[in-house]
Motif scaffolding. Structure first.
Motif, PDB file in Angstrom:
ATOM      1  N   MET A   1     -51.790 -12.800 -33.101  1.00  0.00           N
ATOM      2  CA  MET A   1     -52.479 -11.576 -32.641  1.00  0.00           C
ATOM      3  C   MET A   1     -52.912 -11.714 -31.186  1.00  0.00           C
ATOM      4  O   MET A   1     -52.714 -10.808 -30.388  1.00  0.00           O
ATOM      5  CB  MET A   1     -53.708 -11.277 -33.519  1.00  0.00           C
ATOM      6  CG  MET A   1     -53.402 -10.859 -34.944  1.00  0.00           C
ATOM      7  SD  MET A   1     -52.345  -9.416 -35.039  1.00  0.00           S
ATOM      8  CE  MET A   1     -50.772 -10.167 -35.362  1.00  0.00           C
ATOM      9  N   VAL A   2     -53.520 -12.854 -30.831  1.00  0.00           N
ATOM     10  CA  VAL A   2     -54.006 -13.021 -29.448  1.00  0.00           C
ATOM     11  C   VAL A   2     -52.856 -13.323 -28.484  1.00  0.00           C
ATOM     12  O   VAL A   2     -52.939 -13.024 -27.302  1.00  0.00           O
ATOM     13  CB  VAL A   2     -55.117 -14.091 -29.323  1.00  0.00           C
ATOM     14  CG1 VAL A   2     -56.356 -13.684 -30.100  1.00  0.00           C
ATOM     15  CG2 VAL A   2     -54.648 -15.467 -29.765  1.00  0.00           C
ATOM     16  N   TYR A   3     -51.797 -13.913 -29.017  1.00  0.00           N
ATOM     17  CA  TYR A   3     -50.631 -14.220 -28.177  1.00  0.00           C
ATOM     18  C   TYR A   3     -49.894 -12.924 -27.810  1.00  0.00           C
ATOM     19  O   TYR A   3     -49.548 -12.686 -26.662  1.00  0.00           O
ATOM     20  CB  TYR A   3     -49.699 -15.169 -28.927  1.00  0.00           C
ATOM     21  CG  TYR A   3     -48.362 -15.355 -28.261  1.00  0.00           C
ATOM     22  CD1 TYR A   3     -48.244 -16.092 -27.082  1.00  0.00           C
ATOM     23  CD2 TYR A   3     -47.210 -14.778 -28.814  1.00  0.00           C
ATOM     24  CE1 TYR A   3     -47.022 -16.251 -26.461  1.00  0.00           C
ATOM     25  CE2 TYR A   3     -45.984 -14.937 -28.195  1.00  0.00           C
ATOM     26  CZ  TYR A   3     -45.891 -15.674 -27.024  1.00  0.00           C
ATOM     27  OH  TYR A   3     -44.679 -15.819 -26.416  1.00  0.00           O
ATOM     28  N   LYS A   4     -49.715 -12.086 -28.785  1.00  0.00           N
ATOM     29  CA  LYS A   4     -48.918 -10.881 -28.625  1.00  0.00           C
ATOM     30  C   LYS A   4     -49.667  -9.750 -27.933  1.00  0.00           C
ATOM     31  O   LYS A   4     -49.095  -9.003 -27.141  1.00  0.00           O
ATOM     32  CB  LYS A   4     -48.467 -10.413 -30.016  1.00  0.00           C
ATOM     33  CG  LYS A   4     -47.812  -9.048 -30.063  1.00  0.00           C
ATOM     34  CD  LYS A   4     -47.382  -8.721 -31.477  1.00  0.00           C
ATOM     35  CE  LYS A   4     -46.847  -7.318 -31.589  1.00  0.00           C
ATOM     36  NZ  LYS A   4     -47.862  -6.288 -31.531  1.00  0.00           N
ATOM     37  N   ASN A   5     -50.954  -9.626 -28.242  1.00  0.00           N
ATOM     38  CA  ASN A   5     -51.734  -8.475 -27.762  1.00  0.00           C
ATOM     39  C   ASN A   5     -52.759  -8.919 -26.722  1.00  0.00           C
ATOM     40  O   ASN A   5     -53.719  -9.615 -27.065  1.00  0.00           O
ATOM     41  CB  ASN A   5     -52.451  -7.807 -28.938  1.00  0.00           C
ATOM     42  CG  ASN A   5     -51.478  -7.346 -30.023  1.00  0.00           C
ATOM     43  OD1 ASN A   5     -50.586  -6.547 -29.770  1.00  0.00           O
ATOM     44  ND2 ASN A   5     -51.643  -7.871 -31.229  1.00  0.00           N
ATOM     45  N   THR A   6     -52.596  -8.471 -25.498  1.00  0.00           N
ATOM     46  CA  THR A   6     -53.530  -8.906 -24.447  1.00  0.00           C
ATOM     47  C   THR A   6     -54.918  -8.294 -24.632  1.00  0.00           C
ATOM     48  O   THR A   6     -55.876  -8.734 -24.006  1.00  0.00           O
ATOM     49  CB  THR A   6     -53.013  -8.519 -23.049  1.00  0.00           C
ATOM     50  OG1 THR A   6     -52.733  -7.102 -23.065  1.00  0.00           O
ATOM     51  CG2 THR A   6     -51.772  -9.285 -22.668  1.00  0.00           C
ATOM     52  N   ASN A   7     -55.040  -7.296 -25.497  1.00  0.00           N
ATOM     53  CA  ASN A   7     -56.353  -6.687 -25.744  1.00  0.00           C
ATOM     54  C   ASN A   7     -57.068  -7.312 -26.945  1.00  0.00           C
ATOM     55  O   ASN A   7     -58.096  -6.806 -27.377  1.00  0.00           O
ATOM     56  CB  ASN A   7     -56.228  -5.164 -25.925  1.00  0.00           C
ATOM     57  CG  ASN A   7     -55.273  -4.772 -27.047  1.00  0.00           C
ATOM     58  OD1 ASN A   7     -54.323  -5.495 -27.353  1.00  0.00           O
ATOM     59  ND2 ASN A   7     -55.518  -3.633 -27.674  1.00  0.00           N
ATOM     60  N   VAL A   8     -56.528  -8.402 -27.484  1.00  0.00           N
ATOM     61  CA  VAL A   8     -57.162  -9.033 -28.645  1.00  0.00           C
ATOM     62  C   VAL A   8     -57.734 -10.409 -28.284  1.00  0.00           C
ATOM     63  O   VAL A   8     -57.062 -11.222 -27.653  1.00  0.00           O
ATOM     64  CB  VAL A   8     -56.184  -9.147 -29.836  1.00  0.00           C
ATOM     65  CG1 VAL A   8     -56.839  -9.855 -31.020  1.00  0.00           C
ATOM     66  CG2 VAL A   8     -55.707  -7.756 -30.257  1.00  0.00           C
ATOM     67  N   TYR A   9     -58.979 -10.623 -28.697  1.00  0.00           N
ATOM     68  CA  TYR A   9     -59.713 -11.862 -28.474  1.00  0.00           C
ATOM     69  C   TYR A   9     -60.081 -12.448 -29.840  1.00  0.00           C
ATOM     70  O   TYR A   9     -59.911 -11.780 -30.857  1.00  0.00           O
ATOM     71  CB  TYR A   9     -61.002 -11.571 -27.690  1.00  0.00           C
ATOM     72  CG  TYR A   9     -60.765 -10.910 -26.351  1.00  0.00           C
ATOM     73  CD1 TYR A   9     -60.901 -11.628 -25.172  1.00  0.00           C
ATOM     74  CD2 TYR A   9     -60.393  -9.560 -26.264  1.00  0.00           C
ATOM     75  CE1 TYR A   9     -60.679 -11.033 -23.932  1.00  0.00           C
ATOM     76  CE2 TYR A   9     -60.171  -8.958 -25.032  1.00  0.00           C
ATOM     77  CZ  TYR A   9     -60.315  -9.695 -23.875  1.00  0.00           C
ATOM     78  OH  TYR A   9     -60.096  -9.102 -22.667  1.00  0.00           O
ATOM     79  N   ALA A  10     -60.599 -13.668 -29.836  1.00  0.00           N
ATOM     80  CA  ALA A  10     -61.028 -14.254 -31.110  1.00  0.00           C
ATOM     81  C   ALA A  10     -62.260 -15.107 -30.882  1.00  0.00           C
ATOM     82  O   ALA A  10     -62.358 -15.789 -29.853  1.00  0.00           O
ATOM     83  CB  ALA A  10     -59.909 -15.100 -31.703  1.00  0.00           C
ATOM     84  N   ASP A  11     -63.218 -15.044 -31.811  1.00  0.00           N
ATOM     85  CA  ASP A  11     -64.340 -15.987 -31.721  1.00  0.00           C
ATOM     86  C   ASP A  11     -64.186 -17.072 -32.783  1.00  0.00           C
ATOM     87  O   ASP A  11     -63.524 -16.871 -33.797  1.00  0.00           O
ATOM     88  CB  ASP A  11     -65.707 -15.274 -31.750  1.00  0.00           C
ATOM     89  CG  ASP A  11     -66.243 -14.928 -33.139  1.00  0.00           C
ATOM     90  OD1 ASP A  11     -65.957 -15.658 -34.100  1.00  0.00           O
ATOM     91  OD2 ASP A  11     -66.974 -13.919 -33.239  1.00  0.00           O
ATOM     92  N   ILE A  12     -64.778 -18.237 -32.491  1.00  0.00           N
ATOM     93  CA  ILE A  12     -64.590 -19.411 -33.361  1.00  0.00           C
ATOM     94  C   ILE A  12     -65.782 -19.599 -34.311  1.00  0.00           C
ATOM     95  O   ILE A  12     -65.947 -20.673 -34.880  1.00  0.00           O
ATOM     96  CB  ILE A  12     -64.374 -20.695 -32.535  1.00  0.00           C
ATOM     97  CG1 ILE A  12     -65.597 -20.952 -31.627  1.00  0.00           C
ATOM     98  CG2 ILE A  12     -63.114 -20.628 -31.701  1.00  0.00           C
ATOM     99  CD1 ILE A  12     -65.669 -22.390 -31.145  1.00  0.00           C
ATOM    100  N   SER A  13     -66.566 -18.538 -34.486  1.00  0.00           N
ATOM    101  CA  SER A  13     -67.797 -18.671 -35.276  1.00  0.00           C
ATOM    102  C   SER A  13     -67.520 -18.859 -36.762  1.00  0.00           C
ATOM    103  O   SER A  13     -66.431 -18.562 -37.264  1.00  0.00           O
ATOM    104  CB  SER A  13     -68.644 -17.411 -35.092  1.00  0.00           C
ATOM    105  OG  SER A  13     -68.030 -16.327 -35.773  1.00  0.00           O
TER     106      SER A  13
END
Ligand SMILES: [Zn+2]
Length: 270
Positions: free
Chosen positions: A178-190
């Motif tokens: 998801m984060v690789y493909k979509n530049t508008n997607v981020y992820a938190d490690i919580s």
């Protein structure tokens, strides 16, 4: 500088009611002990005596410059007054984003019921966060919280900034894509652990996060968050320390990405 993008002040030990002020003081004590400069407090999709409303939290943190609010939005239960209230808060800059809880509530992120909120987030240029992966409660339905469903939303709203919480754990591989493909997607490690990391689990997660960075590239999509009080702040910082990454790139994760994404005025924190 450390920014924690994912904390709660819900009272998860429901046998006694803790006051909102006590919860906020407890959060700030934990931040001070761990040199955390700023935290985002995520309100729930439910309001009850253990889960304060967004309004109460916005009012309670108004003179605490090291805290910001992300408004929890229910997929099912909201009325026009809630919509007006959130729009006002966004207009005044009193909330820094919206949080949705698929899995806890049965909906997919691209549900048309939520378009109104996404358009609001776009207009005020704030991120939308999604619970992703395992649900803390066994009553959750995890097909809805699988990170792969973020793709539809990310493609349909290319300008919407989307955060996958908990790196979609245990579906970290899908979150990677998801984060690789979509530049508008981020992820938190919580929220990767309840309480403290055990040595064994820390080793396992370190490998998972390192693999994610290998696949998805420089971590300009990764955000530091703990899910405190579910996860322990000190144990989380130790975990970050273990990850093999240059200091420069760790800084992206620890605060730089968050400051930019949530427009946090870090000068004001020094
Ligand atoms: Zn959380």
């Amino acid at each position: 500088m450390i920014i924690d993008v994912h904390t709660h002040i819900n009272n998860y030990h429901e046998e006694k009611v803790a006051s909102l002020e006590d919860c906020l003081n407890n959060l700030e004590d934990n931040m001070a002990k761990n040199n955390v400069d700023y935290s985002l407090v995520l309100t729930s999709y439910k309001v009850n005596e253990h889960r304060p409303s967004t309004k109460r939290v916005v009012e309670a943190i108004s003179n605490r410059k090291n805290l910001g609010v992300i408004a929890g939005i229910s997929w099912l239960n909201y009325n026009y007054n809630d919509v007006i209230e959130i729009a006002e808060y966004l207009k005044k800059g009193l909330i820094k984003g919206l949080k949705f809880y698929p899995g806890y509530e049965p909906f997919y992120p691209n549900d048309s019921r939520l378009r109104l909120w996404y358009e609001m987030a776009l207009e005020y240029d704030v991120p939308v966060m999604f619970h992703s992966g395992d649900t803390y409660a066994p009553t959750g339905k995890v097909k809805y919280s699988h990170p792969l469903h973020i793709d539809d939303l990310a493609v349909d709203y290319p300008n919407l900034k989307i955060v996958i919480c908990h790196v979609g754990n245990p579906w970290i591989r899908d979150c990677m894509e998801m984060v690789y493909k979509n530049t508008n997607v981020y992820a938190d490690i919580s929220g990767l652990v309840l309480g403290n990391f055990s040595e064994k689990f820390e080793k396992y997660m370190k490998k998972e996060i390192e693999e994610m960075i290998t696949y998805s590239g420089d971590p300009n999509y990764l955000l530091y968050g703990t899910d405190w009080p579910i996860s322990n702040m000190n144990s989380y910082l130790k975990f970050i320390d273990q990850i093999e990454l240059s200091d420069e790139k760790k800084e992206l994760i620890l605060w730089k990405n968050a400051a930019q994404l949530f427009k946090i005025d870090v000068e004001n924190l020094k």
